[in-house]
Design an enzyme around this catalytic site. Structure first.
Site, PDB file in Angstrom:
ATOM      1  N   ASN A  54       2.424 -11.783  -9.052  1.00 22.37           N
ATOM      2  CA  ASN A  54       3.821 -11.437  -8.755  1.00 22.37           C
ATOM      3  C   ASN A  54       3.835 -10.087  -8.017  1.00 22.37           C
ATOM      4  O   ASN A  54       4.491  -9.128  -8.430  1.00 22.37           O
ATOM      5  CB  ASN A  54       4.685 -11.400 -10.029  1.00 22.37           C
ATOM      6  CG  ASN A  54       6.175 -11.357  -9.696  1.00 22.37           C
ATOM      7  OD1 ASN A  54       6.914 -10.479 -10.145  1.00 22.37           O
ATOM      8  ND2 ASN A  54       6.628 -12.263  -8.866  1.00 22.37           N
ATOM      9  N   LEU A  55       3.089 -10.075  -6.931  1.00 20.11           N
ATOM     10  CA  LEU A  55       2.776  -8.815  -6.257  1.00 20.11           C
ATOM     11  C   LEU A  55       4.006  -8.203  -5.580  1.00 20.11           C
ATOM     12  O   LEU A  55       4.815  -8.909  -4.992  1.00 20.11           O
ATOM     13  CB  LEU A  55       1.674  -9.051  -5.223  1.00 20.11           C
ATOM     14  CG  LEU A  55       0.387  -9.676  -5.776  1.00 20.11           C
ATOM     15  CD1 LEU A  55      -0.655  -9.823  -4.658  1.00 20.11           C
ATOM     16  CD2 LEU A  55      -0.179  -8.879  -6.936  1.00 20.11           C
ATOM     17  N   HIS A  56       4.104  -6.881  -5.695  1.00 30.81           N
ATOM     18  CA  HIS A  56       5.173  -6.132  -5.027  1.00 30.81           C
ATOM     19  C   HIS A  56       4.530  -5.017  -4.198  1.00 30.81           C
ATOM     20  O   HIS A  56       3.276  -4.914  -4.150  1.00 30.81           O
ATOM     21  CB  HIS A  56       6.170  -5.585  -6.054  1.00 30.81           C
ATOM     22  CG  HIS A  56       5.519  -4.864  -7.196  1.00 30.81           C
ATOM     23  ND1 HIS A  56       4.803  -3.703  -7.035  1.00 30.81           N
ATOM     24  CD2 HIS A  56       5.435  -5.160  -8.517  1.00 30.81           C
ATOM     25  CE1 HIS A  56       4.335  -3.288  -8.192  1.00 30.81           C
ATOM     26  NE2 HIS A  56       4.686  -4.166  -9.117  1.00 30.81           N
ATOM     27  N   ALA A  57       5.368  -4.182  -3.602  1.00 24.97           N
ATOM     28  CA  ALA A  57       4.837  -3.154  -2.691  1.00 24.97           C
ATOM     29  C   ALA A  57       3.862  -2.208  -3.402  1.00 24.97           C
ATOM     30  O   ALA A  57       2.949  -1.671  -2.764  1.00 24.97           O
ATOM     31  CB  ALA A  57       5.995  -2.372  -2.089  1.00 24.97           C
ATOM     32  N   HIS A  67       1.594  -3.072  -5.674  1.00 24.41           N
ATOM     33  CA  HIS A  67       0.268  -3.706  -5.636  1.00 24.41           C
ATOM     34  C   HIS A  67      -0.342  -3.594  -4.228  1.00 24.41           C
ATOM     35  O   HIS A  67      -1.546  -3.374  -4.075  1.00 24.41           O
ATOM     36  CB  HIS A  67       0.378  -5.196  -5.978  1.00 24.41           C
ATOM     37  CG  HIS A  67       0.794  -5.481  -7.389  1.00 24.41           C
ATOM     38  ND1 HIS A  67       2.015  -6.033  -7.704  1.00 24.41           N
ATOM     39  CD2 HIS A  67       0.146  -5.314  -8.551  1.00 24.41           C
ATOM     40  CE1 HIS A  67       2.088  -6.198  -9.008  1.00 24.41           C
ATOM     41  NE2 HIS A  67       0.979  -5.767  -9.550  1.00 24.41           N
ATOM     42  N   GLN A  83      -4.043 -10.168 -23.602  1.00 28.65           N
ATOM     43  CA  GLN A  83      -3.309  -8.905 -23.721  1.00 28.65           C
ATOM     44  C   GLN A  83      -1.826  -9.103 -24.052  1.00 28.65           C
ATOM     45  O   GLN A  83      -1.075  -8.138 -24.055  1.00 28.65           O
ATOM     46  CB  GLN A  83      -3.492  -8.056 -22.467  1.00 28.65           C
ATOM     47  CG  GLN A  83      -2.807  -8.582 -21.208  1.00 28.65           C
ATOM     48  CD  GLN A  83      -3.198  -7.768 -19.987  1.00 28.65           C
ATOM     49  OE1 GLN A  83      -4.312  -7.873 -19.472  1.00 28.65           O
ATOM     50  NE2 GLN A  83      -2.296  -6.930 -19.489  1.00 28.65           N
ATOM     51  N   LYS A  88       1.477   3.826 -13.091  1.00 31.02           N
ATOM     52  CA  LYS A  88       2.654   3.504 -13.922  1.00 31.02           C
ATOM     53  C   LYS A  88       2.169   3.147 -15.331  1.00 31.02           C
ATOM     54  O   LYS A  88       2.772   3.518 -16.317  1.00 31.02           O
ATOM     55  CB  LYS A  88       3.466   2.352 -13.336  1.00 31.02           C
ATOM     56  CG  LYS A  88       4.710   2.062 -14.175  1.00 31.02           C
ATOM     57  CD  LYS A  88       5.566   0.976 -13.593  1.00 31.02           C
ATOM     58  CE  LYS A  88       4.997  -0.386 -13.824  1.00 31.02           C
ATOM     59  NZ  LYS A  88       4.981  -0.799 -15.253  1.00 31.02           N
ATOM     60  N   LEU A 112       8.311   0.438  -9.449  1.00 32.67           N
ATOM     61  CA  LEU A 112       8.087  -0.974  -9.121  1.00 32.67           C
ATOM     62  C   LEU A 112       7.246  -1.617 -10.229  1.00 32.67           C
ATOM     63  O   LEU A 112       6.259  -1.047 -10.683  1.00 32.67           O
ATOM     64  CB  LEU A 112       7.382  -1.114  -7.775  1.00 32.67           C
ATOM     65  CG  LEU A 112       8.136  -0.565  -6.564  1.00 32.67           C
ATOM     66  CD1 LEU A 112       7.395  -0.919  -5.262  1.00 32.67           C
ATOM     67  CD2 LEU A 112       9.573  -1.071  -6.505  1.00 32.67           C
ATOM     68  N   SER A 142       6.327  -5.846 -11.894  1.00 31.68           N
ATOM     69  CA  SER A 142       6.571  -7.287 -11.845  1.00 31.68           C
ATOM     70  C   SER A 142       7.696  -7.669 -12.794  1.00 31.68           C
ATOM     71  O   SER A 142       8.449  -8.603 -12.546  1.00 31.68           O
ATOM     72  CB  SER A 142       5.303  -8.051 -12.216  1.00 31.68           C
ATOM     73  OG  SER A 142       4.292  -7.725 -11.299  1.00 31.68           O
TER      74      SER A 142
HETATM   75  O1  PAF Z   1      -2.119  -3.783 -15.128  1.00 27.08           O
HETATM   76  C1  PAF Z   1      -2.304  -5.010 -15.093  1.00 27.08           C
HETATM   77  O2  PAF Z   1      -1.757  -5.718 -14.255  1.00 27.08           O
HETATM   78  C2  PAF Z   1      -3.223  -5.655 -16.135  1.00 27.08           C
HETATM   79  O3  PAF Z   1      -3.131  -5.011 -17.354  1.00 27.08           O
HETATM   80  C3  PAF Z   1      -4.677  -5.744 -15.669  1.00 27.08           C
HETATM   81  C4  PAF Z   1      -5.286  -4.356 -15.450  1.00 27.08           C
HETATM   82  C5  PAF Z   1      -4.771  -6.539 -14.381  1.00 27.08           C
HETATM   83  C6  PAF Z   1      -5.539  -6.445 -16.727  1.00 27.08           C
HETATM   84  O4  PAF Z   1      -5.091  -7.726 -16.985  1.00 27.08           O
END
Ligand code: PAF
Length: 284
Positions: free
Chosen positions: A32-35, A37, A61, A151, A186, A188
């Site tokens: 769910n990439l944003h600026a 990422h 997680q 963040k 920013l 997700s």
């Molecule tokens: O920050 C994240 O998006 C996640 O915690 C990571 C580092 C990709 C691990 O799943």
């Protein structure tokens, strides 16, 4: 951009680059990439010849009552953004590829001290899931450099301690938080917010900025934390924590500490947002 889903394919591909003397940078994400990422990918590019991004919504997680099932999955849009950002390799393993015997049965990488408070206390098991999957990704990709957003400040310290404690041969780069025009960090999870909530969410960074200026004016940390939670509540948030800490140990700030971070987590409706500010106090 090569798009791979299996560990062995990725290892074979990266072995070829490594034999050619190319340096590899890793940007682990949950998609769910944003600026923000994309800025990580650009930063990775400035540190290496080959940029590998991973998209894996890591079940280990997420707590039982968290948003694993509803976490936004937008692979086609993400791929287009990564191609536009000149990413070289995208790795999107299945949960079975990463945890063939189930994540409940996987060896756990558990980082003490910096992982225990704040998000670690509110989300039991969360950081074990993060450090375990990041350790696996480091072993799979064997990057020279790995890039993470600040963040998730506590996450960055947890991963840094893991790398130091386990002597992992990777250099970490932390990238400052990217914000929208209103100041909202920013994330997700912002996609869960209504337009009104996006507007209200600005109170999180505003409260952090207010707290930073009161700290610089030498107001007592505990009083600032209490007033900050009151401000967040009156802006419509349900505060989880608001904590003024030592920037490297994350212990509660002491009188003579000068390198500080203010960490905040709060719910807006069902959405949990986190943000932080680092600051340096001039010595008293
Ligand atoms: O920050 C994240 O998006 C996640 O915690 C990571 C580092 C990709 C691990 O799943």
């Amino acid at each position: 951009m090569q798009h791979l889903t299996q560990i062995q394919q990725l290892r074979d591909t990266l072995a070829t680059y490594r034999r050619q003397g190319q340096r590899i940078a890793l940007v682990p994400t949950m998609g769910n990439l944003h600026a923000g990422h994309i800025h990580l990918v650009e930063t990775a590019r400035s540190h290496a010849d080959i940029v590998v991004s991973t998209i894996f919504v890591n079940p280990m997680q997420f707590g039982k009552n968290e948003d694993l099932d509803s976490y936004p999955r937008t692979l086609e849009q993400d791929k287009a953004k990564l191609i536009a950002a000149n990413c070289d390799v995208l790795f999107t393993p299945t949960a079975n590829e990463i945890y063939p015997t189930g994540h409940e049965n996987n060896t756990v990488v558990s980082v003490p001290q910096v992982s225990t408070r704040y998000c670690g206390a509110s989300r039991p098991g969360h950081f074990d899931g993060v450090s375990t999957v990041v350790c696996k990704l480091f072993n799979i990709v064997q990057p020279d450099t790995a890039v993470f957003g600040l963040k998730d400040y506590q996450q960055f310290l947890v991963i840094s301690k893991m790398v130091a404690d386990l002597c992992l041969p990777v250099t970490l780069v932390g990238v400052p938080t990217q914000r929208d025009g209103s100041g909202l960090a920013l994330s997700s999870r912002n996609s869960y917010l209504s337009e009104k909530q996006k507007h209200d969410a600005v109170a999180l960074i505003e409260t952090l900025r207010w707290a930073a200026s009161d700290l610089l004016a030498r107001k007592p940390a505990h009083a600032i934390e209490e007033e900050a939670k009151r401000r967040l509540s009156s802006a419509g948030f349900t505060p989880d924590y608001f904590a003024i800490c030592h920037a490297r140990t994350l212990e509660p700030a002491q009188q003579n500490d000068v390198d500080l971070v203010i960490l905040a987590a709060a719910y807006l409706g069902k959405t949990r947002l986190i943000d932080n500010i680092t600051l340096q106090l001039p010595p008293a």
